[in-house]
Scaffold this motif. Structure first.
Motif, mmCIF file in Angstrom:
data_model
loop_
_atom_site.group_PDB
_atom_site.id
_atom_site.type_symbol
_atom_site.label_atom_id
_atom_site.label_comp_id
_atom_site.label_asym_id
_atom_site.label_seq_id
_atom_site.Cartn_x
_atom_site.Cartn_y
_atom_site.Cartn_z
ATOM 1 N N PRO A 78 0.848 -1.198 0.000
ATOM 2 C CA PRO A 78 0.000 0.000 0.000
ATOM 3 C C PRO A 78 0.879 1.243 0.000
ATOM 4 N N THR A 79 0.438 2.287 -0.669
ATOM 5 C CA THR A 79 1.272 3.479 -0.863
ATOM 6 C C THR A 79 1.773 4.053 0.449
ATOM 7 N N GLN A 80 0.897 4.218 1.414
ATOM 8 C CA GLN A 80 1.294 4.826 2.680
ATOM 9 C C GLN A 80 2.362 4.000 3.378
ATOM 10 N N ALA A 81 2.204 2.666 3.366
ATOM 11 C CA ALA A 81 3.179 1.794 4.019
ATOM 12 C C ALA A 81 4.515 1.810 3.286
ATOM 13 N N GLN B 154 12.416 -14.663 -4.410
ATOM 14 C CA GLN B 154 10.987 -14.562 -4.673
ATOM 15 C C GLN B 154 10.340 -13.586 -3.701
ATOM 16 N N LEU B 155 9.206 -13.033 -4.095
ATOM 17 C CA LEU B 155 8.461 -12.152 -3.206
ATOM 18 C C LEU B 155 7.955 -12.919 -1.999
ATOM 19 N N ARG B 156 8.050 -12.303 -0.837
ATOM 20 C CA ARG B 156 7.470 -12.890 0.364
ATOM 21 C C ARG B 156 6.814 -11.779 1.185
ATOM 22 N N GLU B 157 5.760 -12.145 1.880
ATOM 23 C CA GLU B 157 4.959 -11.177 2.618
ATOM 24 C C GLU B 157 5.591 -10.912 3.974
ATOM 25 N N VAL B 158 5.985 -9.665 4.216
ATOM 26 C CA VAL B 158 6.616 -9.304 5.479
ATOM 27 C C VAL B 158 5.611 -8.679 6.442
ATOM 28 N N GLN B 159 4.566 -8.085 5.893
ATOM 29 C CA GLN B 159 3.451 -7.549 6.656
ATOM 30 C C GLN B 159 2.205 -7.753 5.808
ATOM 31 N N PRO B 160 1.008 -7.713 6.378
ATOM 32 C CA PRO B 160 -0.195 -7.932 5.574
ATOM 33 C C PRO B 160 -0.251 -6.978 4.373
ATOM 34 N N GLY B 161 -0.256 -7.556 3.181
ATOM 35 C CA GLY B 161 -0.322 -6.768 1.959
ATOM 36 C C GLY B 161 0.987 -6.144 1.531
#
Length: 329
Positions: free
Chosen positions: A245-248, A312-319
């Motif tokens: 997300p842009t803000q994050a 590879q991409l991995r999720e570090v925080q939701p989204g």
């Protein structure tokens, strides 16, 4: 992931998308194994250095160029039909969908035929898709011009009689003429004066809300992306480095490349010092990208394992996804 599993909130799901130019053992890997989603009704920003593959992705999604591999699953809004993989469609099969997937080009002058009046430019788009025939033609053209802030009498002028900002508005009107659901805006501000850019940005935002559009906004202007976009995809050498997300993303970038990219943006306060050093060196050749993490040759935090790992991409925080070993940035 196959097209049959397309999530209901996604308009497009891009999976392992590739575009190689040239043949032989070292083709130019303009887009290499890219995956991300575009949600219905959002504005997704696509950023990265020149040569990172941004415009190529935009042209792939609109099928102006054909992909080398991967899938682009598209679920039309308001349709119960199964999603379609745009990558597998021939040009004739894609033609019925072309009115739903449009593009706004970077150069507003080169994208317009200098010998055609604006009325003819817009009428050509309408004729191609069998829209606004007969007596409905003139009112529709006037409506399109008014939607983008121009006057009905502008329909009789030629492209050279307009300013750059006005020509870009005409390009937007042409994209809107066929009632699309998804628009790729390929660096629509780069050829415009700074004083005009804000007007076009606001126009795109207003049209998105009024018409329920989904936008892929390709840009190198990080301030505009922060203002306009809901989420951001960061590209480097044809690979995705981070999605958030842009803000994050702007508050807490998780990839070293994203941090360097944001640090390179101009700072309006001359007394403020940069916290992150700027990148050194040039972008490697996409015909011979580095092994492992493609960013490692310019990364100040590179480790030995970065040269051999398939990052590879991995999720570090939701989204919030990134392609890096480190979690301590």
């Amino acid at each position: 992931m196959t097209s049959a599993t397309l999530a209901s909130e996604n308009l497009l799901e891009i999976r392992n998308l590739k575009k190689y130019f040239g043949k032989g053992s070292h083709p130019v890997r303009a887009v290499d194994d890219v995956s991300f989603d575009i949600r219905k009704g959002e504005t997704l920003g696509l950023v990265g250095e020149s040569g990172s593959g941004k415009s190529t992705i935009g042209r792939l999604l609109t099928r102006l160029v054909d992909p080398t591999g991967g899938a682009m699953s598209y679920q039309a809004q308001g349709s119960d039909a199964p999603p379609q993989d745009l990558a597998q469609l021939s040009q004739s099969q894609f033609r019925p969908l072309r009115s739903k997937v449009q593009i706004i080009f970077q150069d507003p002058y080169a994208s317009l035929n200098p010998r055609m009046r604006i009325r003819e430019v817009l009428a050509e788009a309408l004729d191609t898709h069998g829209l606004a025939k007969g007596a409905a033609r003139k009112p529709r053209i006037e409506q399109l011009l008014q939607q983008v802030g121009l006057r009905p009498e502008h329909a009789e002028r030629f492209p050279h009689e307009f300013s750059g900002g006005q020509r870009q508005r005409i390009g937007i009107a042409r994209a809107l003429a066929v009632e699309p659901q998804f628009i790729v805006a390929d660096e629509p501000l780069s050829a415009l004066d700074v004083s005009i850019q804000a007007q076009v940005v606001n126009l795109l935002g207003e049209l998105k809300e009024q018409l329920g559009l989904t936008l892929l906004f390709i840009s190198h202007d990080l301030d505009v992306v922060e203002y306009l976009c809901d989420r951001v995809v960061v590209l480097y050498l044809g690979r995705v480095m981070e999605i958030a997300p842009t803000q994050a993303l702007y508050a807490s970038p998780q990839h070293p490349y994203t941090r360097a990219l944001l640090a390179a943006a101009p700072i309006p306060d001359p007394a403020q010092r940069r916290v992150v050093p700027l990148l050194q060196g040039d972008l490697p050749s996409p015909a011979n990208p580095p092994s492992g993490c493609v960013f490692r040759t310019r990364c100040p935090l590179a480790e030995e394992r970065c040269a051999s790992a398939d990052m590879q991409l991995r999720e570090v925080q939701p989204g919030h996804w990134h392609a890096c070993w480190r979690n301590d940035l």
